[in-house]
Enzyme design. Structure first.
Site, PDB file in Angstrom:
ATOM      1  N   TYR A   1      30.190  27.009  66.800  1.00 43.69           N
ATOM      2  CA  TYR A   1      29.159  26.850  68.034  1.00 43.69           C
ATOM      3  C   TYR A   1      29.966  26.664  69.375  1.00 43.69           C
ATOM      4  O   TYR A   1      29.214  26.439  70.315  1.00 43.69           O
ATOM      5  CB  TYR A   1      28.044  25.717  67.604  1.00 43.69           C
TER       6      TYR A   1
ATOM      7  N   ASP B   1      48.270  50.650  30.660  1.00 47.53           N
ATOM      8  CA  ASP B   1      47.714  51.226  31.715  1.00 47.53           C
ATOM      9  C   ASP B   1      48.091  52.711  31.760  1.00 47.53           C
ATOM     10  O   ASP B   1      48.601  53.218  32.585  1.00 47.53           O
ATOM     11  CB  ASP B   1      48.009  50.603  32.893  1.00 47.53           C
TER      12      ASP B   1
ATOM     13  N   THR C   1      13.509  23.222  53.394  1.00 50.12           N
ATOM     14  CA  THR C   1      12.158  23.660  52.880  1.00 50.12           C
ATOM     15  C   THR C   1      12.696  24.366  51.364  1.00 50.12           C
ATOM     16  O   THR C   1      13.133  25.311  51.499  1.00 50.12           O
ATOM     17  CB  THR C   1      11.404  24.642  53.629  1.00 50.12           C
TER      18      THR C   1
ATOM     19  N   HIS D   1      18.952  22.462  62.833  1.00 46.96           N
ATOM     20  CA  HIS D   1      19.282  23.222  61.891  1.00 46.96           C
ATOM     21  C   HIS D   1      18.818  22.304  60.338  1.00 46.96           C
ATOM     22  O   HIS D   1      18.319  21.213  60.436  1.00 46.96           O
ATOM     23  CB  HIS D   1      20.668  22.966  61.614  1.00 46.96           C
ATOM     24  N   GLY D   2      18.663  23.057  59.550  1.00 54.34           N
ATOM     25  CA  GLY D   2      18.301  22.568  58.167  1.00 54.34           C
ATOM     26  C   GLY D   2      19.093  21.652  57.664  1.00 54.34           C
ATOM     27  O   GLY D   2      20.339  21.750  57.944  1.00 54.34           O
ATOM     28  N   ASP D   3      18.971  20.773  56.990  1.00 51.76           N
ATOM     29  CA  ASP D   3      19.837  19.439  56.369  1.00 51.76           C
ATOM     30  C   ASP D   3      20.578  20.046  55.004  1.00 51.76           C
ATOM     31  O   ASP D   3      21.325  19.237  54.597  1.00 51.76           O
ATOM     32  CB  ASP D   3      19.159  18.294  56.083  1.00 51.76           C
TER      33      ASP D   3
ATOM     34  N   TYR E   1      30.347  35.227  56.418  1.00 51.23           N
ATOM     35  CA  TYR E   1      29.387  33.923  55.843  1.00 51.23           C
ATOM     36  C   TYR E   1      28.986  34.281  54.727  1.00 51.23           C
ATOM     37  O   TYR E   1      28.204  33.551  53.881  1.00 51.23           O
ATOM     38  CB  TYR E   1      28.329  33.657  57.173  1.00 51.23           C
TER      39      TYR E   1
HETATM   40  C1  SPV Z   1      45.799  49.159  39.655  1.00 53.58           C
HETATM   41  O1  SPV Z   1      45.333  48.045  39.972  1.00 53.58           O
HETATM   42  O2  SPV Z   1      45.675  49.511  38.373  1.00 53.58           O
HETATM   43  C2  SPV Z   1      46.642  50.140  40.439  1.00 53.58           C
HETATM   44  C3  SPV Z   1      47.233  49.670  41.445  1.00 53.58           C
HETATM   45  O3  SPV Z   1      46.436  51.443  40.243  1.00 53.58           O
HETATM   46  S1  SPV Z   1      48.936  49.627  40.946  1.00 53.58           S
HETATM   47  O4  SPV Z   1      48.885  48.906  39.886  1.00 53.58           O
HETATM   48  O5  SPV Z   1      49.810  48.885  42.042  1.00 53.58           O
HETATM   49  O6  SPV Z   1      49.424  50.709  40.640  1.00 53.58           O
HETATM   50 MG    MG Z   2      45.577  51.774  38.512  1.00 53.61          MG
END
Ligand code: SPV
Ligand code: MG
Length: 432
Positions: free
Chosen positions: A76, A205, A123, A90-92, A44
């Site tokens: 419920y 990367d 409230t 319950h609150g509205d 939730y």
């Molecule tokens: C990333 O999200 O940078 C990861 C996962 O290392 S992957 O890209 O699948 O290698």
């Molecule tokens: Mg990574």
């Protein structure tokens, strides 16, 4: 026979608004108070700050309350069938958004079983607002956030984690709640991906975006969220540097780092063997894990070892041998990565690993085997699922389409139909 008035609470603190509900209930009969279970509180999007026992005691202390029960589902059906209350109070404030599905469920059940819904005006005053803000403040504090991943591993069957790389994606991951299969659902944790963090900065990367810059991203995300953060720490770099990063990340309130067992110039795993990538030796990587564990200062922080054997086509036996060594070195969890279209090799690894280590958390990243369901992963003992790049991959084509449309039409009208009004985007941003 005295009538039964039932009200369910999913809160860690009782304020004037809750007491008003209890008073209204008391006017109508014997008051039974429900306390929502931990698991449902999480679904939730109300992460419990105090334990279920403490929440029960909180209500037992209220003079109007005759009996406290635990409600285990947000809907419920069960509680109304069992308790047969004459009134549900319950609150509205549940008439709009995902909460309205709970209201519809209560009305449907009361119609079937008999009973009346009483909605009390919600409230909202400065005192209530202050209590609400105090609770939120506790959730964002580093010590609370850091611990939250370990708590989640105890509460939910699988920790659903989504990639975020800035304040806006953080807010989306924090606040998106959907109605799903008769309940509500939301993400449990946030993944700061090296791939998406680098891509957002227009960089490859390859560990080019350094830790200072990654920390800047984490801080932006932390500033607007409460959910626990799992950091993709790439190879962790030099052992001598990694131990310092552990200190910093732990102090900030990061819950876990995932370190991959590669060395040299790291490339993204999704390239697999198409590019030159070198796996670390078991001895050196185990030493890195051990040094990190030695450096950390709390029991909350987790160092999860990521095994690249399947990515580099070294086979299952190599992956399992490494898992054994990394757990022995102190790893708090294992991430097994794969770029196959089918999850078979991940399942084979998980099944074999689980036989030897029933309790060590297992992490999967189903990017290429995306047809797999959370239930299937869970049935093979996976505890954390990371959706590692889907937000970035959905945003980019949308932005590219818009850019092209503006260039083609020399105006923004054609693009406009597909755009969200800014008013709707900023609804996510909290006022202070
Ligand atoms: C990333 O999200 O940078 C990861 C996962 O290392 S992957 O890209 O699948 O290698
Ligand atoms: Mg990574």
């Amino acid at each position: 026979m005295e009538k039964i008035a039932y009200a369910c609470f999913c809160t860690d603190v009782l304020h004037e608004g809750h007491r008003n509900i209890l008073r209204e209930a008391k006017k109508r009969g014997t008051v039974v108070a429900g306390v929502l279970s931990d698991r449902e509180m999480v679904r939730y999007n109300r992460f419990p700050i105090i334990s279920l026992e403490e929440r029960i005691a909180l209500l037992e202390n209220e003079p109007e309350v005759s009996r406290v029960i635990v409600q285990d589902t947000i809907m419920y059906d069960g509680v109304i069938a069992e308790l047969r209350p004459d009134f549900v109070i319950h609150g509205d404030n549940w008439r709009g958004g995902p909460m309205s599905s709970i209201r519809r469920n209560v009305l449907k059940n009361l119609e079937r079983m008999g009973g009346e819904l009483i909605e009390v005006p919600y409230t909202w005053n400065p005192a209530v607002k202050k209590i609400d803000e105090r609770m939120k403040e506790r959730l964002v504090m580093p010590e609370f956030r850091r611990r939250r991943l370990r708590r989640l591993l105890d509460i939910v069957p699988i920790v659903k984690t989504i990639e975020v790389h800035d304040g806006l994606t953080g807010l989306l991951a924090e606040k998106t709640v959907v109605e799903h299969e008769g309940g509500l659902d939301q993400f449990d944790a946030l993944w700061i991906s090296s791939l998406c963090d680098s891509t957002a900065k227009g960089k490859p990367d390859i560990e080019l975006v350094d830790m200072s810059s990654r920390i800047r991203t984490i801080d932006d995300v932390m500033d607007v969220t409460t959910k626990p953060i799992i950091l993709d720490a790439d190879t962790g770099g030099l052992i001598e540097h990694f131990v310092y990063h552990v200190h910093t990340l732990e102090r900030m309130g990061v819950s876990a780092v995932i370190l991959e067992d590669k060395i040299g110039l790291k490339k993204n795993s999704l390239f697999g063997t198409e590019v030159e990538q070198q796996q670390d030796t078991i001895e050196h990587f185990a030493a890195k894990i051990a040094a990190g564990k030695e450096a950390q200062r709390t029991d909350d922080f987790m160092i999860i070892a990521r095994i690249e054997s399947l990515i580099l086509e070294k086979g299952l036996a190599d992956a399992l041998e490494r898992a054994e060594a990394y757990v022995a070195a102190g790893a708090d969890g294992i991430m097994i990565h794969s770029r196959r279209k089918e999850p078979a090799e991940v399942f084979a690894f998980a099944d074999a690993f689980r036989k030897r280590h029933p309790a060590v958390p297992l992490v999967a990243v189903p990017t290429s085997y995306c047809a797999v369901t959370e239930a299937e992963l869970q049935s093979h003992g996976i505890n954390i699922v990371i959706y590692a790049n889907q937000l970035t991959r959905s945003a980019f084509p949308a932005m590219e389409r818009t850019a092209k449309s503006i260039l083609q039409h020399h105006r923004a009208l054609e693009a406009d139909a597909g755009l969200m009004p800014f008013k709707e985007i900023i609804r996510l941003i909290d006022d202070i």
